[in-house]
Scaffold this active site. Structure first.
Site, mmCIF file in Angstrom:
data_model
loop_
_atom_site.group_PDB
_atom_site.id
_atom_site.type_symbol
_atom_site.label_atom_id
_atom_site.label_comp_id
_atom_site.label_asym_id
_atom_site.label_seq_id
_atom_site.Cartn_x
_atom_site.Cartn_y
_atom_site.Cartn_z
ATOM 1 N N LEU A 1 7.788 4.036 -5.018
ATOM 2 C CA LEU A 1 9.234 3.824 -4.853
ATOM 3 C C LEU A 1 9.922 3.771 -6.215
ATOM 4 O O LEU A 1 9.329 3.344 -7.210
ATOM 5 C CB LEU A 1 9.471 2.509 -4.099
ATOM 6 C CG LEU A 1 8.909 2.516 -2.673
ATOM 7 C CD1 LEU A 1 8.780 1.094 -2.144
ATOM 8 C CD2 LEU A 1 9.802 3.347 -1.758
ATOM 9 N N ASN B 1 4.158 -5.488 0.872
ATOM 10 C CA ASN B 1 3.225 -4.365 1.006
ATOM 11 C C ASN B 1 1.842 -4.912 1.310
ATOM 12 O O ASN B 1 1.516 -6.044 0.939
ATOM 13 C CB ASN B 1 3.175 -3.563 -0.302
ATOM 14 C CG ASN B 1 2.262 -2.350 -0.204
ATOM 15 O OD1 ASN B 1 2.261 -1.645 0.812
ATOM 16 N ND2 ASN B 1 1.468 -2.107 -1.236
ATOM 17 N N HIS C 1 -2.163 -3.917 0.692
ATOM 18 C CA HIS C 1 -2.966 -3.044 -0.175
ATOM 19 C C HIS C 1 -4.443 -3.337 0.070
ATOM 20 O O HIS C 1 -4.855 -4.499 0.080
ATOM 21 C CB HIS C 1 -2.601 -3.300 -1.641
ATOM 22 C CG HIS C 1 -3.351 -2.406 -2.574
ATOM 23 N ND1 HIS C 1 -3.032 -1.074 -2.748
ATOM 24 C CD2 HIS C 1 -4.450 -2.638 -3.347
ATOM 25 C CE1 HIS C 1 -3.883 -0.525 -3.601
ATOM 26 N NE2 HIS C 1 -4.744 -1.456 -3.972
ATOM 27 N N SER D 1 -4.963 -7.366 0.292
ATOM 28 C CA SER D 1 -3.939 -8.244 -0.290
ATOM 29 C C SER D 1 -2.592 -7.916 0.324
ATOM 30 O O SER D 1 -2.261 -6.738 0.519
ATOM 31 C CB SER D 1 -3.817 -8.009 -1.801
ATOM 32 O OG SER D 1 -5.061 -8.155 -2.451
ATOM 33 N N ASP E 1 1.727 -2.042 -7.136
ATOM 34 C CA ASP E 1 0.709 -2.991 -6.650
ATOM 35 C C ASP E 1 0.561 -4.213 -7.566
ATOM 36 O O ASP E 1 -0.539 -4.778 -7.675
ATOM 37 C CB ASP E 1 -0.664 -2.297 -6.484
ATOM 38 C CG ASP E 1 -0.611 -1.173 -5.463
ATOM 39 O OD1 ASP E 1 0.206 -1.250 -4.529
ATOM 40 O OD2 ASP E 1 -1.378 -0.207 -5.618
HETATM 41 C C1 GAR Z 1 -4.073 0.562 5.109
HETATM 42 O O1 GAR Z 1 -5.433 0.341 4.868
HETATM 43 C C2 GAR Z 1 -3.247 0.036 3.954
HETATM 44 O O2 GAR Z 1 -3.790 -1.100 3.336
HETATM 45 C C3 GAR Z 1 -3.269 1.208 3.018
HETATM 46 O O3 GAR Z 1 -3.150 2.332 3.847
HETATM 47 C C4 GAR Z 1 -3.751 2.056 5.098
HETATM 48 C C5 GAR Z 1 -2.775 2.429 6.194
HETATM 49 O O4 GAR Z 1 -3.394 2.370 7.433
HETATM 50 N N1 GAR Z 1 -2.199 1.125 2.076
HETATM 51 C C6 GAR Z 1 -2.305 1.560 0.832
HETATM 52 O O5 GAR Z 1 -3.293 2.102 0.386
HETATM 53 C C7 GAR Z 1 -1.052 1.360 0.006
HETATM 54 N N2 GAR Z 1 -1.324 1.547 -1.380
HETATM 55 P P1 GAR Z 1 -2.512 2.345 8.749
HETATM 56 O O6 GAR Z 1 -1.551 3.526 8.664
HETATM 57 O O7 GAR Z 1 -3.520 2.522 9.843
HETATM 58 O O8 GAR Z 1 -1.796 1.039 8.808
#
Ligand code: GAR
Length: 197
Positions: A100, A114, A116, A143, A152
């Site tokens: 963003l 968020n 992560h 997290s 992050d």
């Molecule tokens: C999740 O594991 C989330 O923690 C990660 O993407 C996945 C989304 O899964 N996010 C990141 O990596 C952000 N940097 P989902 O679409 O099934 O919720």
């Protein structure tokens, strides 16, 4: 179940880019009687995102705008406008795979969370599970943090550890981390919103 339009609840927009399993966990947690929030919008930068169809099936207003061919600032501005038009007070990033702009993060600072898939400050960015396995870590995890302009790096609100087993792959670890995410995210969001009142 609680009235979806209950005025005591904070209005949140969820941003997704893919499967939307965290979005689903957040949606169904909002159906519990003591939830602190209503989901007023699910927005995505990928019109093909799997989670979008689920949000539509559940009757949640949606907004989809591909970022392709747009500047980052213009795309963020369109997402911002959609969230505001929906009356969102908070933004919840749930697998929203876009970096963003500083302007957008400052607009929503303190009002944007968020999730992560690592134990921050370890492994910001991508490939978190493989990096944890390669480092020989005993645990991966998840997290929930506030979003700031630095990727992050915002204040961590809560974490959950997930054991790394012998022979673990990034895929098997990611799957178990998602179970942890689905427990943690609605709980932390509810607690954080109640603290803001
Ligand atoms: C999740 O594991 C989330 O923690 C990660 O993407 C996945 C989304 O899964 N996010 C990141 O990596 C952000 N940097 P989902 O679409 O099934 O919720």
């Amino acid at each position: 179940m609680a009235d979806a339009a209950s005025p005591a609840r904070t209005r949140v927009a969820i941003f997704i880019s893919g499967r939307g399993s965290n979005m689903a966990a957040l949606l169904y947690a909002a159906a519990l009687p003591d939830a602190a929030y209503d989901v007023v919008l699910v927005a995505t930068n990928d019109p093909q995102a799997e989670g979008l169809a689920l949000a539509e099936a559940e009757g949640i207003p949606t907004f989809a705008l591909s970022h392709k061919g747009m500047s980052r600032a213009d795309h963020d501005a369109a997402m911002d406008e959609a969230a505001r038009k929906a009356g969102a007070e908070f933004i919840v990033l749930a697998g929203y795979m876009r970096i963003l702009t500083e302007g957008f993060t400052r607009q929503w600072q303190g009002r944007m969370l968020n999730i992560h898939p690592s134990l921050l400050p370890k492994y910001p960015g991508l490939d978190t599970h493989q990096r944890a396995i390669d480092a020989g870590d005993s645990h991966g995890g998840v997290s929930v943090h506030l979003v700031t302009p630095e990727l992050d790096a915002g204040q961590v609100l809560a974490q959950m550890k997930v054991a790394i087993r012998a022979g673990e792959t990034a895929e098997s670890l990611a799957e178990r981390v998602r179970f942890a995410e689905h427990q943690l995210y609605p709980r932390v969001l509810n607690d954080y919103l109640r603290m803001q009142r």
